[in-house]
Design a protein around this motif. Structure first.
Motif, mmCIF file in Angstrom:
data_model
loop_
_atom_site.group_PDB
_atom_site.id
_atom_site.type_symbol
_atom_site.label_atom_id
_atom_site.label_comp_id
_atom_site.label_asym_id
_atom_site.label_seq_id
_atom_site.Cartn_x
_atom_site.Cartn_y
_atom_site.Cartn_z
ATOM 1 N N GLY A 1 3.143 5.313 -0.441
ATOM 2 C CA GLY A 1 1.877 5.018 0.215
ATOM 3 C C GLY A 1 0.865 6.131 0.031
ATOM 4 N N PRO A 2 -0.285 6.018 0.689
ATOM 5 C CA PRO A 2 -1.334 7.037 0.548
ATOM 6 C C PRO A 2 -0.940 8.326 1.252
ATOM 7 C CG PRO A 2 -1.938 5.455 2.231
ATOM 8 C CD PRO A 2 -0.678 4.940 1.610
ATOM 9 N N PRO A 3 -1.577 9.433 0.904
ATOM 10 C CA PRO A 3 -1.238 10.712 1.543
ATOM 11 C C PRO A 3 -1.664 10.746 3.002
ATOM 12 C CG PRO A 3 -3.186 10.945 0.159
ATOM 13 C CD PRO A 3 -2.655 9.574 -0.091
ATOM 14 N N ILE A 4 -0.839 11.326 3.829
ATOM 15 C CA ILE A 4 -1.182 11.521 5.240
ATOM 16 C C ILE A 4 -0.682 12.900 5.676
ATOM 17 C CG2 ILE A 4 -1.158 9.066 5.886
ATOM 18 C CD1 ILE A 4 1.674 9.466 6.957
ATOM 19 N N GLY A 5 -1.297 13.448 6.706
ATOM 20 C CA GLY A 5 -0.836 14.703 7.299
ATOM 21 C C GLY A 5 -0.728 15.841 6.317
ATOM 22 N N GLU A 6 0.461 16.444 6.260
ATOM 23 C CA GLU A 6 0.699 17.616 5.417
ATOM 24 C C GLU A 6 0.556 17.302 3.934
ATOM 25 O OE1 GLU A 6 1.143 20.790 6.304
ATOM 26 O OE2 GLU A 6 0.679 20.080 8.330
ATOM 27 N N GLU A 7 0.806 16.032 3.573
ATOM 28 C CA GLU A 7 0.680 15.659 2.167
ATOM 29 C C GLU A 7 -0.761 15.808 1.683
ATOM 30 O OE1 GLU A 7 1.536 14.249 -1.690
ATOM 31 O OE2 GLU A 7 2.758 15.144 -0.108
ATOM 32 N N ILE A 8 -1.723 15.546 2.556
ATOM 33 C CA ILE A 8 -3.135 15.721 2.189
ATOM 34 C C ILE A 8 -3.426 17.194 1.894
ATOM 35 C CG2 ILE A 8 -5.508 15.594 3.047
ATOM 36 C CD1 ILE A 8 -4.729 13.082 4.573
ATOM 37 N N LYS A 9 -2.923 18.071 2.740
ATOM 38 C CA LYS A 9 -3.126 19.508 2.517
ATOM 39 C C LYS A 9 -2.454 19.951 1.218
ATOM 40 C CE LYS A 9 -3.321 20.534 7.474
ATOM 41 N NZ LYS A 9 -2.678 21.250 8.604
ATOM 42 N N ARG A 10 -1.250 19.432 0.975
ATOM 43 C CA ARG A 10 -0.512 19.831 -0.224
ATOM 44 C C ARG A 10 -1.234 19.397 -1.495
ATOM 45 N NH1 ARG A 10 2.473 18.264 -4.077
ATOM 46 N NH2 ARG A 10 2.253 16.055 -3.558
ATOM 47 N N ARG A 11 -1.992 18.292 -1.419
ATOM 48 C CA ARG A 11 -2.655 17.746 -2.601
ATOM 49 C C ARG A 11 -3.921 18.492 -2.996
ATOM 50 N NH1 ARG A 11 -2.899 11.242 -3.406
ATOM 51 N NH2 ARG A 11 -0.678 10.779 -3.228
ATOM 52 N N GLN A 12 -4.426 19.377 -2.166
ATOM 53 C CA GLN A 12 -5.734 19.967 -2.432
ATOM 54 C C GLN A 12 -5.788 20.706 -3.771
ATOM 55 O OE1 GLN A 12 -8.469 19.160 -0.548
ATOM 56 N NE2 GLN A 12 -6.927 17.835 0.417
ATOM 57 N N ALA A 13 -4.703 21.390 -4.116
ATOM 58 C CA ALA A 13 -4.670 22.080 -5.412
ATOM 59 C C ALA A 13 -4.684 21.070 -6.554
ATOM 60 C CB ALA A 13 -3.431 22.972 -5.495
ATOM 61 N N GLU A 14 -3.949 19.960 -6.406
ATOM 62 C CA GLU A 14 -3.922 18.913 -7.430
ATOM 63 C C GLU A 14 -5.298 18.261 -7.562
ATOM 64 O OE1 GLU A 14 -0.877 16.118 -6.498
ATOM 65 O OE2 GLU A 14 0.691 17.638 -6.326
ATOM 66 N N ILE A 15 -5.986 18.117 -6.428
ATOM 67 C CA ILE A 15 -7.320 17.524 -6.439
ATOM 68 C C ILE A 15 -8.281 18.376 -7.267
ATOM 69 C CG2 ILE A 15 -9.350 17.106 -4.974
ATOM 70 C CD1 ILE A 15 -7.383 16.135 -2.803
ATOM 71 N N LYS A 16 -8.259 19.684 -7.038
ATOM 72 C CA LYS A 16 -9.128 20.591 -7.790
ATOM 73 C C LYS A 16 -8.809 20.539 -9.281
ATOM 74 C CE LYS A 16 -9.977 23.835 -3.999
ATOM 75 N NZ LYS A 16 -9.800 25.225 -3.496
ATOM 76 N N ALA A 17 -7.514 20.480 -9.607
ATOM 77 C CA ALA A 17 -7.107 20.438 -11.016
ATOM 78 C C ALA A 17 -7.557 19.139 -11.681
ATOM 79 C CB ALA A 17 -5.592 20.591 -11.115
#
Length: 519
Positions: free
Chosen positions: A494-510
């Motif tokens: 499913g979509p990111p929620i909670g800590e998964e959103i924070k963890r994705r921030q580096a992937e988002i920038k990349a």
């Protein structure tokens, strides 16, 4: 050079998207009118409003337009208002999937996605088949086109290819054409109304509230084979506006390409419904007044539009109008390809399409468009038309059986997040509205009205000749539950929620850096 205000709005849009765990990969170039225009183009009153006219004239006649059209518009309108409120809080591509997940759970999001995807892919096929039959009726004799499987599939494949090709080159070109489409639809509706009124033998406005019952009679039985009560015939006639005025979820599907999405998207959804309702009512009422004889019109079944135009309108004027309508119908398909591809893209970036999610979630660096999703959805729609047109089930074409479920699937995909929003509004899952806000009381009311309207749509949608719609819909829901329990429950996150959103921030920038920045 962007102004400071534009830059600030862009940064806010990107921040909202980042806060939901997603990168700004698509190009955010659509402004409020363009977001409205893409939904307005898919609704396309010059497509569904014309190709489905027989549902009204072979039902209760003029009252199906004069009274039934506004009622149907109100039904679609409450759905649009409920979805608009949710979209303002959660403006993402493939919004229905995301809303179903965040307001419910992984299963409700997954189910919303599949209901919406199946509805969108089959409705793309149905729109382009409708365009074929319109072109066949309007210009077929000039080009030697026949109503054969080969001609139908080749025609649909050709126009779908062109629609996908335009989408492939990015939202900029698509946006220009759908903006143009908005003006073409408005002009076409007014022109058609003026011509119909000018060519009408008389302006007998009482037709617009006169109830007849043509169901099961000669000619009309091609549309409604069973004789039913007048009240039931009126309910069946509501399918004309309800089937026509759908597709406003396109504003949500293009949220990540829209500037100031939290305001532009909900406004686009609601305004596309009301303007379509108004201009559709204008030309349809004029058309009813132009009909030389309502009893004879009922006998024409699905061919009532061409029959009446042939009876009353001079050839040169008629063909000029037909050309405008054909262009509008092609642009309707163009906008639907956009909607399908964004839903596929959004679902795939969370792994929703087993085995091919990585491909479908990719974005063209050059055009900032989900190219693979564009072509995959377009090919699926053509294959759907081809295979289902070649197969019969119990003597009926599989195509017509499946298409009878299309709008049921679409409205069910709307209903799932609406029902979830009703019970979660004000809770941790839906703590506060976005900047476009109906207010808690009105929002809850439109949610309840939407659920009641879904009952009406489902009831009307499974009546003969669409009686296959009930077992197909129930079968799909049962099959979905089995697939979820046996396979997808363990695989789909499913979509990111909670800590998964924070963890994705580096992937988002990349991801944004790889495409040259936050589009």
């Amino acid at each position: 050079m962007a102004s400071q205000d534009e830059q600030r709005i862009h940064e806010q849009d990107v921040k909202v998207l980042h806060d939901m765990g997603y990168a700004q990969e698509l190009s955010r170039r659509m402004h409020a009118f363009s977001n409205f225009a893409i939904s307005f183009s898919i609704i396309c009153i010059l497509s569904g409003g014309i190709n489905s006219l027989g549902q009204a004239t072979s039902g209760v006649g003029g009252a199906a337009i004069g009274i039934g059209w506004p009622v149907g518009v109100l039904i679609s309108g409450v759905f649009a208002m409920a979805l608009a409120q949710i979209s303002s809080a959660y403006p993402t591509a493939g919004g229905l999937y995301h809303w179903g997940s965040i307001l419910g759970n992984r299963f409700t999001g997954w189910l919303s996605a599949w209901l919406n995807l199946l509805g969108l892919i089959t409705v793309l096929g149905a729109i382009n088949v409708g365009t074929f039959y319109f072109f066949f009726g309007a210009f077929g004799s000039y080009f030697g086109i026949e109503d054969t499987l080969t001609h139908r599939v080749v025609f649909v494949a050709a126009i779908t290819f062109l629609q996908a090709l335009v989408n492939h080159f990015g939202i900029g070109m698509t946006m220009k054409l759908t903006d143009l489409s908005g003006y073409i639809i408005l002009f076409g509706a007014v022109a058609l109304a003026v011509v119909c009124l000018a060519c009408a033998p008389s302006w007998d406005v009482s037709r617009l509230w006169t109830f007849s019952n043509y169901t099961g009679t000669e000619g009309a039985s091609a549309v409604w084979p069973n004789a039913v009560s007048t009240a039931m015939a009126f309910v069946l006639g509501l399918l004309l506006p309800i089937y026509t005025i759908t597709g406003y979820d396109a504003s949500a599907h293009t949220a990540e390409e829209t500037v100031n999405a939290q305001m532009s998207v909900p406004k686009g959804m609601v305004s596309s419904v009301w303007w379509s309702g108004l201009f559709g009512y204008l030309f349809l009422c004029a058309f009813v007044l132009m009909i030389p004889n309502m009893d004879e019109a009922a006998k024409q079944g699905w061919n009532v539009f061409f029959w009446a135009m042939d009876q009353q309108v001079p050839a040169a004027i008629k063909e000029a109008l037909y050309l405008i309508i054909f262009v509008a119908q092609w642009l309707c398909g163009l906008a639907t390809v956009t909607s399908v591809s964004r839903m596929l893209f959004a679902f795939s970036r969370d792994g929703g399409m087993p085995g091919i999610s990585g491909i479908l979630a990719s974005v063209s660096q050059k055009h900032r468009a989900p190219a693979a999703a564009i072509w995959f959805g377009s090919i699926l729609s053509v294959l759907f038309v081809w295979f289902t047109s070649a197969i019969t089930i119990a003597g009926a074409p599989a195509y017509s059986i499946v298409v009878s479920c299309t709008v049921i699937f679409l409205f069910l995909s709307f209903t799932v997040p609406i029902a979830l929003a009703l019970v979660t509004y004000g809770t941790e899952k839906f703590p506060k509205p976005g900047p476009w806000d109906l207010g808690g009381g009105l929002f809850r009311l439109v949610c309840v009205l939407s659920l009641l309207a879904m009952g009406v749509i489902f009831f009307a949608g499974i009546q003969p000749p669409n009686d296959w719609a009930l077992p197909i819909t129930v079968g799909f829901l049962v099959l979905s539950l089995l697939i979820w329990v046996l396979f997808e429950n363990r695989r789909f996150k499913g979509p990111p929620i909670g800590e998964e959103i924070k963890r994705r921030q580096a992937e988002i920038k990349a991801a944004e850096a790889a495409l040259g920045g936050a589009g």
